[in-house]
Design a protein around this motif. Structure first.
Motif, short mmCIF file in Angstrom:
data_model
loop_
_atom_site.label_atom_id
_atom_site.label_comp_id
_atom_site.label_asym_id
_atom_site.label_seq_id
_atom_site.Cartn_x
_atom_site.Cartn_y
_atom_site.Cartn_z
N SER A 41 -28.71 3.92 -15.08
CA SER A 41 -27.64 4.37 -14.19
C SER A 41 -26.26 3.91 -14.67
N GLY A 42 -26.20 3.31 -15.86
CA GLY A 42 -24.94 2.77 -16.36
C GLY A 42 -24.14 3.78 -17.18
N ARG A 43 -23.22 3.25 -17.96
CA ARG A 43 -22.31 4.06 -18.77
C ARG A 43 -23.00 4.47 -20.07
N VAL A 108 -31.03 11.52 -28.22
CA VAL A 108 -31.48 11.20 -26.86
C VAL A 108 -30.53 10.12 -26.32
N ASP A 109 -29.85 10.43 -25.24
CA ASP A 109 -28.96 9.48 -24.57
C ASP A 109 -29.65 8.12 -24.50
N GLN A 110 -28.98 7.09 -24.99
CA GLN A 110 -29.62 5.77 -25.01
C GLN A 110 -29.94 5.24 -23.62
N ARG A 111 -29.28 5.76 -22.59
CA ARG A 111 -29.64 5.36 -21.23
C ARG A 111 -31.07 5.79 -20.91
N VAL A 112 -31.44 6.99 -21.39
CA VAL A 112 -32.79 7.50 -21.18
C VAL A 112 -33.79 6.72 -22.04
N LYS A 113 -33.46 6.60 -23.33
CA LYS A 113 -34.41 6.02 -24.28
C LYS A 113 -34.61 4.52 -24.07
N MET A 114 -33.51 3.77 -23.94
CA MET A 114 -33.65 2.32 -23.83
C MET A 114 -34.34 1.93 -22.52
N ALA A 115 -34.01 2.64 -21.45
CA ALA A 115 -34.67 2.35 -20.17
C ALA A 115 -36.17 2.65 -20.28
N GLY A 116 -36.51 3.78 -20.87
CA GLY A 116 -37.91 4.15 -21.03
C GLY A 116 -38.67 3.18 -21.92
N TRP A 117 -38.04 2.78 -23.02
CA TRP A 117 -38.69 1.84 -23.94
C TRP A 117 -38.86 0.45 -23.30
N MET A 118 -37.86 0.02 -22.52
CA MET A 118 -37.98 -1.29 -21.85
C MET A 118 -39.18 -1.29 -20.90
N ALA A 176 -9.99 5.16 -33.50
CA ALA A 176 -10.09 4.98 -32.05
C ALA A 176 -11.11 6.00 -31.56
N LEU A 177 -12.10 5.54 -30.80
CA LEU A 177 -13.26 6.36 -30.46
C LEU A 177 -13.20 6.81 -29.00
N ALA A 178 -13.56 8.07 -28.76
CA ALA A 178 -13.58 8.59 -27.38
C ALA A 178 -14.71 9.61 -27.24
N VAL A 179 -15.64 9.31 -26.33
CA VAL A 179 -16.86 10.10 -26.15
C VAL A 179 -16.89 10.72 -24.76
N ALA A 180 -17.33 11.98 -24.67
CA ALA A 180 -17.58 12.60 -23.36
C ALA A 180 -18.87 13.41 -23.43
N TYR A 181 -19.78 13.16 -22.48
CA TYR A 181 -21.02 13.94 -22.35
C TYR A 181 -20.76 15.07 -21.36
N THR A 275 -18.46 8.99 -19.97
CA THR A 275 -17.37 8.81 -20.95
C THR A 275 -17.36 7.39 -21.49
N LEU A 276 -16.79 7.25 -22.67
CA LEU A 276 -16.72 5.95 -23.34
C LEU A 276 -15.54 5.98 -24.30
N ALA A 277 -14.78 4.89 -24.37
CA ALA A 277 -13.70 4.79 -25.35
C ALA A 277 -13.62 3.37 -25.86
N GLY A 278 -13.19 3.20 -27.10
CA GLY A 278 -13.07 1.86 -27.66
C GLY A 278 -12.83 1.93 -29.16
#
Length: 416
Positions: A41-43, A108-118, A176-181, A275-278
């Motif tokens: 449910s995170g970023r 695969v969105d890491q929110r989906v994959k990492m949560a599933g793998w954990m 400078a990085l900026a992501v939007a799904y 979204t993500l930026a950094g």
């Protein structure tokens, strides 16, 4: 007696390694600073387009749970804006082609994959500890485990691994990085019948990458700007509101890559955390972290080799590092995991990682004339487009035709 191994950090490499060790009968503890539900449910965390070799490492461990659902990426396309055409604009394309991949890629969105793998790791009897680890914690753990692996690529733990200046040409972030799904992106009219990652290069300004992905709400696409620091794309600092982030992403697309903007007029964010930026400075670090109490820990993936995402290699490298370390651990049997072993394990991974670092650092600079010739020629010569595309899976191949003008011209002569 089974050997006890601690893995700190539950990203692509930490989880893949923990699950791999678990399948070989090791007693594995995994430390994560978030629960599976918090991850899900995170970023969004990354853009993670994984090519054939990295996906095969997941298949080998039977961890490819989302393969049938995630879009199959069959090509990699390159567009180059004509220099100066965006001033006053709108930009024009000087180059536009797509190469076909020998084996499909997936994201695969890491929110989906990492949560599933954990959850899988815990279901299989692994010890999952939800706790952000500090150096002082590791000091204690190093005495109770046969091996401690650090795969948490951010935060205090990274400071234990000194930067290797001879392998790290940049001390500052190069983009400078900026992501939007997003949902609602139309197909690329040039190839409506298959999915591709699209790399749009705007000389002197930056890059826009677009790739299909599987996210928490199904199929989506990722819009990913990489801006030269201080330039017009370096505009996301301080943008906290997701809808403002998306609006800015689209405004920059309209000016610099109007051919991509044309299919993005109806997009909306997949979710409020889409979204993500950094920015970060790419670096290669000493693989051995020394603890105050005298113990040693081994750095994994981004902790030891962190490249700029311009070549889309982060999760691929993480997968390859986990696979390489897994082999080194299993082959070592019951001998002690001393510093000499740690150095050898890293050197084995570096055999492949060095090609990624060399290529990525080359792509961050202005392209030399022979590289522009190669990218231009790929529009006329399909084998060149295909070979460039497949270099994303095996960056070692760039040694054969990319870096030296003589090799590039010999290669182009051989296919034309």
């Amino acid at each position: 007696m089974s050997r006890k191994i601690l893995v700190v950090g539950a990203g692509q490499s930490g989880l893949q390694l923990a699950l791999g060790l678990q399948s070989h009968g090791y007693e594995v503890t995994l430390m994560s600073n978030r629960t599976a539900d918090e991850v899900r449910s995170g970023r969004v965390m990354s853009t993670q387009c994984m090519f054939h070799t990295a996906l095969q490492h997941e298949r080998d461990l039977q961890l490819n749970f989302w393969e049938s659902q995630a879009p199959k990426i069959e090509g990699l396309g390159v567009s180059v804006a004509a220099p100066g055409s965006f001033d006053p604009g709108p930009s024009q394309r000087a180059i536009d082609w797509v190469g076909k991949l020998d084996g499909f890629a997936q994201s695969v969105d890491q929110r989906v994959k990492m949560a599933g793998w954990m959850e899988t790791f815990a279901q299989r009897g692994g010890q999952l500890v939800i706790h952000g680890a500090a150096v002082s914690d590791l000091d204690y753990f190093a005495r109770t485990y046969d091996l401690v692996l650090v795969s948490a690529g951010k935060g205090e733990l990274v400071s234990m691994f000194g930067r290797d200046a001879s392998r790290s040409p940049y001390s500052e972030p190069q983009r400078a990085l900026a992501v939007a799904y997003v949902h609602g992106l139309a197909v690329r009219p040039e190839h409506p019948d298959f999915d591709a990652v699209r790399c749009n290069l705007v000389p002197g300004v930056g890059e826009l990458f677009i790739m299909p992905t599987l996210t928490t709400s199904g199929r989506a696409d990722i819009l990913f700007w990489e801006g030269v620091p201080g330039g017009p794309l370096d505009a996301f600092k301080g943008v906290k509101d997701p809808s403002e982030h998306l609006a800015l992403t689209l405004e920059l697309m309209e000016k610099f890559v109007p051919w991509e903007y044309a299919r993005a007029t109806k997009v909306e964010l997949t979710d409020a955390n889409g979204t993500l930026a950094g920015r970060y400075a790419p670096a290669v670090r000493n693989p051995i972290g020394r603890l105050p109490g005298g113990g040693a820990v081994l750095g994994v993936a981004d902790v030891v080799v962190a490249n700029d995402p311009i070549t889309g290699q982060g999760s691929n490298s993480a997968s390859k590092c986990a696979a390489s370390y897994l082999a080194s651990i299993v082959e070592h049997g019951d001998k002690p995991f001393d510093e000499e072993w740690m150095r050898t394990a890293f050197d084995r991974y570096w055999d492949t990682a060095q090609h990624v670092t060399k290529w990525t650092n080359a792509m961050l600079g202005p392209p030399p004339e022979h590289v522009l010739d190669l990218i231009g020629a790929a529009g006329r010569l399909q084998p060149a487009a295909d070979r460039f595309a497949n270099g994303f899976n095996d960056p070692a191949d760039f040694e054969n035709f990319f870096y030296e003008p003589e090799k590039t011209s010999a290669y182009l002569a051989s296919i034309s």
